[in-house]
Design an enzyme around this catalytic site. Structure first.
Site, PDB file in Angstrom:
ATOM      1  N   HIS A  92       0.815  -1.233   0.000  1.00 31.32           N
ATOM      2  CA  HIS A  92       0.000   0.000   0.000  1.00 31.32           C
ATOM      3  C   HIS A  92       0.846   1.279   0.000  1.00 31.32           C
ATOM      4  CE1 HIS A  92      -4.214  -1.490   0.423  1.00 31.32           C
ATOM      5  NE2 HIS A  92      -3.603  -2.577   0.874  1.00 31.32           N
ATOM      6  N   ASP A  99      -7.935  -1.713  -1.044  1.00 30.48           N
ATOM      7  CA  ASP A  99      -8.815  -2.630  -0.321  1.00 30.48           C
ATOM      8  C   ASP A  99     -10.237  -2.134  -0.529  1.00 30.48           C
ATOM      9  OD1 ASP A  99      -6.550  -3.906   0.736  1.00 30.48           O
ATOM     10  OD2 ASP A  99      -6.503  -2.570   2.472  1.00 30.48           O
ATOM     11  N   GLU A 156      -6.734 -12.570   1.153  1.00 35.12           N
ATOM     12  CA  GLU A 156      -7.618 -11.449   1.521  1.00 35.12           C
ATOM     13  C   GLU A 156      -8.556 -11.133   0.365  1.00 35.12           C
ATOM     14  OE1 GLU A 156      -5.052  -8.163   2.439  1.00 35.12           O
ATOM     15  OE2 GLU A 156      -4.313  -9.056   4.292  1.00 35.12           O
ATOM     16  N   HIS A 159      -8.362  -7.316  -0.968  1.00 41.16           N
ATOM     17  CA  HIS A 159      -7.109  -6.659  -1.383  1.00 41.16           C
ATOM     18  C   HIS A 159      -6.774  -6.920  -2.852  1.00 41.16           C
ATOM     19  CE1 HIS A 159      -2.865  -5.276  -0.957  1.00 41.16           C
ATOM     20  NE2 HIS A 159      -2.662  -6.205  -1.887  1.00 41.16           N
TER      21      HIS A 159
END
Ligand SMILES: [Zn+2]
Length: 181
Positions: A92, A99, A156, A159
């Site tokens: 990030h 996200d 995830e 993500h």
């Protein structure tokens, strides 16, 4: 330079990490903004269009985060598979990851089987322990983001990142429009 992604771009924002709903218990940055590299913003626009065709919108939880925020998350995370190592720059902090989830026409988030930052096996793509509806919703999000040109992270569901994202450097506050977050 990072660019803002706003509701004018067709997305909804719920910047969790600028609130006390972050898993660390307190905000890891102060400004509730979504910032991405221009390359990433362009791919997100494609995803916005595909979602809109299905009557859906994207709600962003986090995009660029300063390296200091990455350290705060790293230090608080007990399972390091769910936070990228700040010593290696993170993902990030490059402005190359987002996200997000899907929202219906009424503004309600689609059931994804578990929440954002639920750091358990239930968060993984391909998890069969969640409802069929949630599996379908995750598949829709994965399909949209993949077709738009994003890479996913297997553990995830929320993500997404640019392919080969480590070719982009971690960005300091000087890359943030209007200064530090
Ligand atoms: Zn992420």
């Amino acid at each position: 330079m990072l660019e803002h992604v706003t509701e004018a771009d067709g997305v909804l924002l719920d910047i969790v990490y600028a609130t006390d709903r972050v898993f660390t218990g307190r905000a890891v940055y102060t400004r509730p903004v979504a910032l991405l590299l221009p390359e990433a913003k362009a791919l997100l626009a494609l995803a916005v269009g595909m979602a809109a065709a299905l009557g859906l919108r994207l709600r962003i939880f986090d995009a660029y985060r300063p390296i200091e925020a990455q350290w705060a998350l790293w230090n608080a995370a007990t399972d390091k598979r769910f936070v990228s190592d700040p010593r290696k720059g993170g993902i990030h902090p490059r402005g190359a990851a987002v996200d997000l989830t899907l929202v219906d026409a009424d503004g309600a988030e689609l059931d994804m089987g578990c929440g954002f930052d639920d750091f358990t096996a239930r968060a993984a793509h391909g998890c069969l322990e969640i409802s069929i509806e949630a599996q379908r919703n995750r598949a829709i999000l994965l399909g949209i983001m993949t077709a738009a040109g994003w890479d996913h992270y297997r553990l995830e569901w929320w993500h997404y990142q640019l392919f080969d994202c480590r070719r982009y450097p971690p960005l300091s506050a000087s890359a943030v429009p209007e200064g530090p977050m």
